[in-house]
Scaffold this motif. Sequence first.
Motif, mmCIF file in Angstrom:
data_model
loop_
_atom_site.group_PDB
_atom_site.id
_atom_site.type_symbol
_atom_site.label_atom_id
_atom_site.label_comp_id
_atom_site.label_asym_id
_atom_site.label_seq_id
_atom_site.Cartn_x
_atom_site.Cartn_y
_atom_site.Cartn_z
ATOM 1 N N ASN A 366 0.823 -1.208 0.000
ATOM 2 C CA ASN A 366 0.000 0.000 0.000
ATOM 3 C C ASN A 366 0.861 1.263 0.000
ATOM 4 O O ASN A 366 0.602 2.211 -0.756
ATOM 5 C CB ASN A 366 -0.928 -0.014 1.214
ATOM 6 C CG ASN A 366 -1.901 1.142 1.192
ATOM 7 O OD1 ASN A 366 -1.717 2.118 1.889
ATOM 8 N ND2 ASN A 366 -2.904 1.053 0.330
ATOM 9 N N ASN A 370 1.010 3.882 -3.094
ATOM 10 C CA ASN A 370 0.658 5.289 -2.868
ATOM 11 C C ASN A 370 1.795 6.205 -3.336
ATOM 12 O O ASN A 370 1.544 7.229 -3.988
ATOM 13 C CB ASN A 370 0.383 5.554 -1.390
ATOM 14 C CG ASN A 370 -0.980 5.048 -0.970
ATOM 15 O OD1 ASN A 370 -1.750 4.596 -1.809
ATOM 16 N ND2 ASN A 370 -1.257 5.108 0.318
ATOM 17 N N TYR A 374 0.600 8.732 -6.211
ATOM 18 C CA TYR A 374 0.260 10.125 -5.926
ATOM 19 C C TYR A 374 1.384 11.124 -6.196
ATOM 20 O O TYR A 374 1.150 12.323 -6.094
ATOM 21 C CB TYR A 374 -0.194 10.261 -4.462
ATOM 22 C CG TYR A 374 -1.446 9.456 -4.195
ATOM 23 C CD1 TYR A 374 -2.643 9.790 -4.831
ATOM 24 C CD2 TYR A 374 -1.418 8.339 -3.371
ATOM 25 C CE1 TYR A 374 -3.784 9.027 -4.635
ATOM 26 C CE2 TYR A 374 -2.552 7.582 -3.167
ATOM 27 C CZ TYR A 374 -3.726 7.921 -3.808
ATOM 28 O OH TYR A 374 -4.857 7.180 -3.610
ATOM 29 N N ASN A 375 2.588 10.614 -6.533
ATOM 30 C CA ASN A 375 3.707 11.546 -6.720
ATOM 31 C C ASN A 375 4.143 11.591 -8.183
ATOM 32 O O ASN A 375 4.003 10.614 -8.920
ATOM 33 C CB ASN A 375 4.878 11.130 -5.830
ATOM 34 C CG ASN A 375 4.504 11.268 -4.366
ATOM 35 O OD1 ASN A 375 4.018 12.324 -3.943
ATOM 36 N ND2 ASN A 375 4.663 10.209 -3.610
ATOM 37 N N ILE A 401 4.432 15.138 -3.419
ATOM 38 C CA ILE A 401 3.495 16.255 -3.146
ATOM 39 C C ILE A 401 3.154 16.406 -1.664
ATOM 40 O O ILE A 401 2.671 17.446 -1.225
ATOM 41 C CB ILE A 401 2.178 16.106 -3.956
ATOM 42 C CG1 ILE A 401 1.497 14.761 -3.619
ATOM 43 C CG2 ILE A 401 2.426 16.226 -5.441
ATOM 44 C CD1 ILE A 401 0.066 14.687 -4.087
ATOM 45 N N GLY A 402 3.371 15.365 -0.888
ATOM 46 C CA GLY A 402 3.076 15.437 0.554
ATOM 47 C C GLY A 402 1.588 15.373 0.856
ATOM 48 O O GLY A 402 0.751 15.356 -0.060
ATOM 49 N N ILE A 403 1.284 15.339 2.138
ATOM 50 C CA ILE A 403 -0.122 15.268 2.578
ATOM 51 C C ILE A 403 -0.439 16.550 3.341
ATOM 52 O O ILE A 403 0.304 16.939 4.245
ATOM 53 C CB ILE A 403 -0.349 14.020 3.463
ATOM 54 C CG1 ILE A 403 -0.222 12.779 2.572
ATOM 55 C CG2 ILE A 403 -1.712 14.042 4.157
ATOM 56 C CD1 ILE A 403 -0.229 11.481 3.278
ATOM 57 N N VAL A 416 -10.740 8.606 3.708
ATOM 58 C CA VAL A 416 -10.142 9.948 3.705
ATOM 59 C C VAL A 416 -9.082 9.982 2.608
ATOM 60 O O VAL A 416 -8.194 9.139 2.572
ATOM 61 C CB VAL A 416 -9.536 10.308 5.084
ATOM 62 C CG1 VAL A 416 -8.769 11.628 5.007
ATOM 63 C CG2 VAL A 416 -10.628 10.397 6.132
ATOM 64 N N ARG A 417 -9.235 10.950 1.712
ATOM 65 C CA ARG A 417 -8.282 11.104 0.614
ATOM 66 C C ARG A 417 -7.896 12.566 0.494
ATOM 67 O O ARG A 417 -8.748 13.439 0.692
ATOM 68 C CB ARG A 417 -8.916 10.654 -0.719
ATOM 69 C CG ARG A 417 -9.075 9.161 -0.795
ATOM 70 C CD ARG A 417 -9.915 8.748 -1.964
ATOM 71 N NE ARG A 417 -11.328 8.915 -1.653
ATOM 72 C CZ ARG A 417 -12.285 8.168 -2.174
ATOM 73 N NH1 ARG A 417 -11.975 7.213 -3.049
ATOM 74 N NH2 ARG A 417 -13.532 8.368 -1.869
ATOM 75 N N ALA A 418 -6.638 12.779 0.171
ATOM 76 C CA ALA A 418 -6.198 14.166 0.004
ATOM 77 C C ALA A 418 -6.865 14.754 -1.233
ATOM 78 O O ALA A 418 -7.344 15.887 -1.218
ATOM 79 C CB ALA A 418 -4.687 14.226 -0.121
ATOM 80 N N ASP A 419 -6.938 13.935 -2.275
ATOM 81 C CA ASP A 419 -7.629 14.350 -3.495
ATOM 82 C C ASP A 419 -9.043 13.796 -3.380
ATOM 83 O O ASP A 419 -9.261 12.599 -3.542
ATOM 84 C CB ASP A 419 -6.886 13.751 -4.703
ATOM 85 C CG ASP A 419 -7.673 13.939 -5.987
ATOM 86 O OD1 ASP A 419 -8.667 14.689 -5.955
ATOM 87 O OD2 ASP A 419 -7.282 13.323 -6.990
ATOM 88 N N GLY A 428 -8.298 5.577 -6.129
ATOM 89 C CA GLY A 428 -8.090 5.043 -4.771
ATOM 90 C C GLY A 428 -9.389 5.034 -3.977
ATOM 91 O O GLY A 428 -10.230 5.905 -4.142
ATOM 92 N N GLY A 430 -9.416 5.044 -0.534
ATOM 93 C CA GLY A 430 -9.243 5.719 0.757
ATOM 94 C C GLY A 430 -9.284 4.727 1.907
ATOM 95 O O GLY A 430 -9.419 5.118 3.060
ATOM 96 N N LEU A 431 -9.173 3.436 1.596
ATOM 97 C CA LEU A 431 -9.218 2.420 2.659
ATOM 98 C C LEU A 431 -7.841 1.826 2.962
ATOM 99 O O LEU A 431 -7.621 1.229 4.012
ATOM 100 C CB LEU A 431 -10.157 1.269 2.262
ATOM 101 C CG LEU A 431 -11.637 1.620 2.191
ATOM 102 C CD1 LEU A 431 -12.432 0.464 1.601
ATOM 103 C CD2 LEU A 431 -12.161 1.931 3.588
HETATM 104 P P1 ADP Z 1 -6.231 5.208 -1.437
HETATM 105 O O1 ADP Z 1 -4.833 5.255 -1.869
HETATM 106 O O2 ADP Z 1 -6.904 3.935 -1.754
HETATM 107 O O3 ADP Z 1 -7.040 6.415 -1.758
HETATM 108 P P2 ADP Z 1 -5.081 5.336 1.169
HETATM 109 O O4 ADP Z 1 -5.755 5.163 2.474
HETATM 110 O O5 ADP Z 1 -3.978 4.410 0.856
HETATM 111 O O6 ADP Z 1 -6.251 5.213 0.134
HETATM 112 O O7 ADP Z 1 -4.565 6.814 1.049
HETATM 113 C C1 ADP Z 1 -5.385 7.876 1.457
HETATM 114 C C2 ADP Z 1 -5.005 9.161 0.790
HETATM 115 O O8 ADP Z 1 -3.739 9.602 1.289
HETATM 116 C C3 ADP Z 1 -4.787 9.042 -0.659
HETATM 117 O O9 ADP Z 1 -6.036 9.193 -1.340
HETATM 118 C C4 ADP Z 1 -3.817 10.178 -0.969
HETATM 119 O O10 ADP Z 1 -4.555 11.356 -1.185
HETATM 120 C C5 ADP Z 1 -3.034 10.316 0.298
HETATM 121 N N1 ADP Z 1 -1.678 9.711 0.186
HETATM 122 C C6 ADP Z 1 -1.319 8.483 0.635
HETATM 123 N N2 ADP Z 1 0.014 8.269 0.428
HETATM 124 C C7 ADP Z 1 0.502 9.389 -0.162
HETATM 125 C C8 ADP Z 1 1.797 9.794 -0.618
HETATM 126 N N3 ADP Z 1 2.869 9.000 -0.514
HETATM 127 N N4 ADP Z 1 1.916 11.042 -1.108
HETATM 128 C C9 ADP Z 1 0.845 11.858 -1.185
HETATM 129 N N5 ADP Z 1 -0.402 11.538 -0.798
HETATM 130 C C10 ADP Z 1 -0.581 10.306 -0.299
#
Ligand code: ADP
Length: 466
Positions: A366, A370, A374-375, A401-403, A416-419, A428, A430-431
Amino acid sequence: MRTKLSNQFFKNFLVIFILTILDTILAFVLLSFASGLIAGSLAKNRYPAGKIVKDDYNQIDSSAVVQNGGGVQVVDEEYRIVYSKGLDTLGKDRLTAEEFTTFLRESKIKPYHYDILYHPKGRFWLIVTFPTSIRIDFALVYNKAAAAGDFMRAGWAIAFVGIIYLSVLALFALIYSRITAASITGPLHKLCDGTRLLREGDYSVRVDLRLKNEFAELQNTFNDMAARIEHEMSLRKKSEEDRRRLILDISHDLKNPMSSIQGYAELLLKNSNMTWQERNEYFEIILNNSKRANRLLTELFELSQLDSPEFTLKLAGTDVCEYIRQICGELVPRLEQEGFEYNFNIPEDKIFVMLDIDRFNRIIENLANNAMRYNPKGAMVTVSLTVKDDQVLIDFSDNGIGIPDQLAGSIFKPFVRADDSRNSKTGGSGLGLSIAKKIAQAHGGDLVLLSGESKGSTFRITVPKL
Ligand code: ADP
């Protein structure tokens, strides 16, 4: 019928008062019985004047009296002390008639026992004196022959004093019962008020009695109980909110792929003159959406499995350095193919931890997915392993890009998702991070997002060292 505490105390007080009087009477009876028992052995009763008197006072043997601390005096008709042996409380050779009368009158109240005998033949008074050890004078004296009017007056005086005495006593008992009752009813009322508020749903209620007795213990227990209920209630509320949000998120996330599948399937059924290319395109959309719905349901199933009480890990002692090295080796082709830089810092040591490899792979998979999902291409993915105290720390970081800071606290919650555009190209659910955190916790460790990273994000897995 409700009995007031103050009335109860009043009754108790009167009962105790009556018992005290009975006890006092018993004490007097016992005292007179005991003094009767010892009377015969007291010196004053062993040597009374009548026993040692002689017609000629010079013949009187006073040695035993003197040996027992007493004295013998003989007073003749002219009030001269003609014979004196041992203790002498008269202190003179001769008395006047008044002095002798005063002596006779006061002999009862002095701390001496006088046995005075008049010898008519010898015409003298024989006085035997002993110092009094202890004497209690308490006696009710009356004479039936007294005048009826005197009896009546004395009776009224005694009754009057008795009434005053009993009234004052009742007043004291009342004051005592009120004060005692107030010291109990005051705290009880406060505790009752608190309990009522608690029953009505005000869990923030606390009682402050400002006491240091047993009520303080009760107050602390009550406050602890209220705090615990308040905590439980807030947990219940939170879990209820989480559950509601989860259902909302699931239905929301399933709705899009399901309606898309339905829409395109209907289109395919209704439209028979579609080109082969159009048909393929629609089938592909249906396939992608069903994959998406399927993935969501699989992950949800996995998440609920992790929460179930029957969930157990198949743990085995594993050299974690070797294991992470192997995983990194497997990651390299994918990282290179996707155009990411990489850097691994795994020590050459042998460090053992208890792992369920299949489940633990899910965490790494996972985090790696990720990082690549996401990067932007070209970002650096770093995996490092260190040991701190009795914990193994596996840091999975990237300089992408960070969180966002506001999501740092909730990123491990389901959905919960950043996007937040639910159907974004990332796809994704978000699980992933919630599943990964629960697996790490089931291993006795944790998965956290390190804060304060300058660029990108760092996830830290901790597992206890063997
Ligand atoms: P999913 O990837 O299935 O959406 P996750 O629980 O694995 O669910 O991740 C949740 C959210 O965290 C992602 O939707 C993304 O926005 C953010 N995220 C996770 N890992 C990273 C990463 N390495 N860099 C940036 N954002 C991340």
